[in-house]
Design an enzyme around this catalytic site. Structure first.
Site, PDB file in Angstrom:
ATOM      1  CE  LYS A 168      21.284 -19.799  13.724  1.00  0.00           C
ATOM      2  NZ  LYS A 168      21.367 -20.341  14.925  1.00  0.00           N
ATOM      3  CE  LYS A 236      15.205 -19.256  18.729  1.00  0.00           C
ATOM      4  NZ  LYS A 236      16.406 -20.000  19.447  1.00  0.00           N
TER       5      LYS A 236
END
Length: 288
Positions: A168, A236
């Site tokens: 991811k 993030k």
């Protein structure tokens, strides 16, 4: 099997809606935002007052929360309710090392754990067309795959615990680098008198055709910064990639450059806007 879902944010809300509509057993839900809980209750979910109540009632627990510290907090909170035979699936995007740490805690209690972060954004969550990247024991994957397919149409096991998250982060980092290339070349094209429509069409004719531009060019044209995936969330993810890069002693200059754009967005206070708002930064809207 009864499913519990913790975390009804931008993505989790729609993911859970699809579970509620498709699953033939009870779905227990909880979130700090009680309005989101009430919304899910209206379509058939069972509202819970706490994460502990969810864990007490569910056979499968799904979590979708913002950051590593939130994932750790949730599973530490419900630790006493985790037991042999339970399955925990964390679909948050967090540091792989933290996810592996949580998986070890869960497995020590005889339960099973998978990291299953998602790719694509809000429209895909609504339409249950997410991509889902799974890290889990091989024998667990066929057990949880039907549940994951309530939410996504492309589900793939990447390997053991933590590997779904590694993939991811690689995916989202590549997206940010592609986005930055679009931002830079689109800005140059516009400065030279080429419209966004013509830019998009021309790109689609060649090897640079990409999903990001196909999906976002109209929003970019309309200056639509409504959030489907926030700038702060991509920031993030790039931070996680930066840490992985350092851990592997592997420099990634493309990632580092993209992150400087996101760093600036956070400093400018536009972190809650959609990630495509990086176009404004690249084209110099905020320069003195």
């Amino acid at each position: 099997m009864k499913i519990g879902f913790i975390g009804l944010g931008i993505m989790g809300e729609s993911m859970c809606e699809n579970i509620v509509k498709k699953h033939d057993d009870k779905v227990y839900v909880n979130d700090l935002n009680r309005e989101q809980v009430k919304k899910l209750e209206k379509i058939g979910a069972v509202a819970c007052q706490s994460n502990i109540e969810v864990a007490d009632k569910a056979d499968i627990i799904i979590t979708m929360v913002p950051k590593s510290e939130h994932v750790k907090s949730v599973y530490e909170e419900i630790s006493d309710k985790i037991h042999e035979g339970m399955i925990c699936i964390d679909m948050s995007t967090i540091d792989p090392s933290v996810s592996v740490e949580v998986s070890q805690m869960i497995k020590a209690k005889g339960a099973q754990f998978a990291d299953a972060p998602v790719v694509k954004s809000k429209p895909a969550a609504i339409n249950a067309t997410l991509g889902i990247l799974v890290g889990c024991d091989e024998e667990l994957f066929p057990v949880i795959e039907p549940v994951l397919k309530y939410m996504g149409c492309n589900v793939i096991r990447m390997g053991e615990n933590g590997k779904g998250l590694v993939m991811k982060i690689c995916h989202n980092t590549l997206c940010a680098e592609i986005q930055n290339g679009v931002n830079e070349t689109l800005t140059l094209a516009q400065k030279m008198g080429i419209s966004i429509e013509d830019y998009h069409t021309a790109i689609a004719y060649g090897g640079a055709q990409c999903f990001y531009l196909d999906a976002q060019w109209q929003n970019l044209k309309n200056e639509n910064w409504t959030t489907a995936f926030s700038l702060e969330n991509e920031h993030k993810d790039l931070g996680i990639c930066q840490r992985l890069s350092a851990q592997q002693n592997y420099p990634m200059p493309g990632m580092e450059h993209a992150k400087t754009i996101y760093d600036k967005g956070i400093k400018l206070g536009i972190g809650k806007e959609d990630w495509r708002s990086t176009l404004k930064i690249v084209r110099g809207d905020y320069d003195d």
